[in-house]
Write an enzyme that holds these catalytic residues in place. Structure first.
Site, short mmCIF file in Angstrom:
data_model
loop_
_atom_site.label_atom_id
_atom_site.label_comp_id
_atom_site.label_asym_id
_atom_site.label_seq_id
_atom_site.Cartn_x
_atom_site.Cartn_y
_atom_site.Cartn_z
N LYS A 1 32.81 37.84 34.86
CA LYS A 1 33.57 37.56 36.07
C LYS A 1 34.20 38.85 36.60
O LYS A 1 34.98 39.50 35.90
CB LYS A 1 34.66 36.52 35.80
CG LYS A 1 34.12 35.13 35.58
CD LYS A 1 35.23 34.11 35.33
CE LYS A 1 35.85 33.64 36.61
NZ LYS A 1 36.78 32.50 36.37
N ILE A 2 33.87 39.17 37.84
CA ILE A 2 34.40 40.35 38.51
C ILE A 2 35.08 39.90 39.80
O ILE A 2 34.49 39.16 40.59
CB ILE A 2 33.28 41.36 38.84
CG1 ILE A 2 32.59 41.83 37.55
CG2 ILE A 2 33.83 42.56 39.62
CD1 ILE A 2 31.40 42.75 37.78
#
Length: 368
Positions: free
Chosen positions: A140-141
């Site tokens: 997750k960015i």
């Protein structure tokens, strides 16, 4: 399987649960949710891990070993969180295999304190990808301005990405561009595009929380009429942007090379306002080819009394635009709302990460 959840899945909505913990894994609860509640994916975030670590007994053995080994705090947190994520990925691996990599995914978020630092985000994405070492992982960015080039770089390296904390339509369009650029670079780098996946997590209920607070200050009848409408309108316009981006020749060329589309994911789908139906952010966002990641309470509520009224997204775009225009006419700036929400989102996750660090630090000291 639950009939209501089966109907939701049959309408094209992939049901993921927004929670993971050592307790959920060790008791077999996640496996039960897959079997009985149509769950086909898992998301996590710093707040979820901070809550999981509050049950210290579940992590006592691992924490004790980490303390004996003298592992520093940052690495201890990585060891604990990646262990849970790896376990969850293994539980979901059959779903991943039978869906040809579309579902069966588990998301792990990068340290949110890096949300404004591109190079460190890229390095951490690579490190977590190696540590978990599962093909059904999502890193997750956050969709900050600094996160966009990190998204491209991670995908270009063959890393599957869950882009998180998306609130603004313009930012979402930039996310889809970063995704396609990443796949183009991945192809040039020799990666098999069919093995790289991505979702774009568009946050829903928080929009209503912020907008309705402003509407309540205005207090007119027109303002009252708009309460509880902004979040769904925003999400529906996001899906319109998705249809536009993934109808281009640019995407068709990537698809021909084996690429999977970056599915929209509805996040923050629990209802914060008790005056709204507790399943509103599920029922009103049903359409083919999306993910809805729910806290367990929302999942249970939909299983009990949720309703599917067909496709509630396609064909609603003009009505959604009118909601946003009406808000602007009342002096509620869309741009200001989404900017405030992004900043708050980063700050809240950073605070949860600090809480997580403090919990692990306390347990490490107690285990010595």
């Amino acid at each position: 399987m639950n009939d209501r959840l089966a109907e939701l899945s049959g309408s094209g909505v992939a049901i993921w649960i927004d929670d993971v913990s050592r307790r959920r894994l060790s008791t077999g609860n996640l496996a039960e949710l897959i079997k009985d509640k149509n769950v086909v994916g898992v998301t996590s975030n710093p707040t979820i891990f901070a809550k999981a670590l509050s049950n210290a007994d579940d992590y006592a053995d691992q924490t004790r070993d980490l303390a004996v080994r003298g592992v520093d705090l940052e690495e201890a947190v990585r060891a604990i969180t990646t262990y849970d994520i790896r376990w969850a990925a293994d539980v979901l691996r059959p779903v991943y295999d039978r869906s040809n990599g579309v579902d069966g995914r588990v998301s792990l978020e990068i340290d949110p304190r890096l949300a404004r630092e591109t190079d460190k985000t890229i390095a951490e994405a690579r490190a977590l990808w190696r540590l978990v070492d599962r093909p059904n992982l999502f890193i997750k960015i956050p969709a900050t301005a600094e996160g966009l080039p990190a998204i491209t770089a991670a995908l270009a390296a063959g890393i599957s990405v869950n882009v998180t904390l998306i609130f603004a339509l313009d930012r979402y369009r930039a996310v889809m561009d970063a995704f396609m650029t990443g796949l183009e670079q991945a192809k040039a780098n020799g990666h098999d595009l069919s093995k790289i996946a991505s979702v774009a997590s568009f946050f829903v209920s928080r929009v209503d929380t912020e907008v309705d607070k402003r509407l309540d200050k205005i207090g007119t009848e027109q303002a009252k009429e708009l309460r509880g409408k902004a979040a769904i309108a925003n999400a529906r316009l996001a899906f319109e942007a998705y249809e536009q981006a993934f109808g281009t020749q640019r995407w068709k060329a990537l698809e021909a090379a084996g690429a999977l589309p970056q599915r929209p994911l509805w996040a923050s789908t629990s209802t914060k306002d008790p005056n709204l139906p507790d399943t509103i952010y599920v029922t009103e966002l049903v359409t083919q080819g999306v993910v809805n990641t729910m806290p367990e309470a929302t999942l249970v509520a939909f299983a009990d009394h949720g309703e599917v009224h067909g496709d509630t997204v396609r064909g609603t775009y003009d009505e959604a635009r009118k909601v946003i225009a009406d808000l602007e006419a009342l002096g509620i700036s869309y741009d200001d709302v989404v900017n405030v929400l992004e900043d708050e989102g980063v700050e809240k996750f950073a605070a949860s990460w600090k809480e997580l660090l403090e919990s692990v630090s306390k347990e490490l000291k107690g285990a010595k």
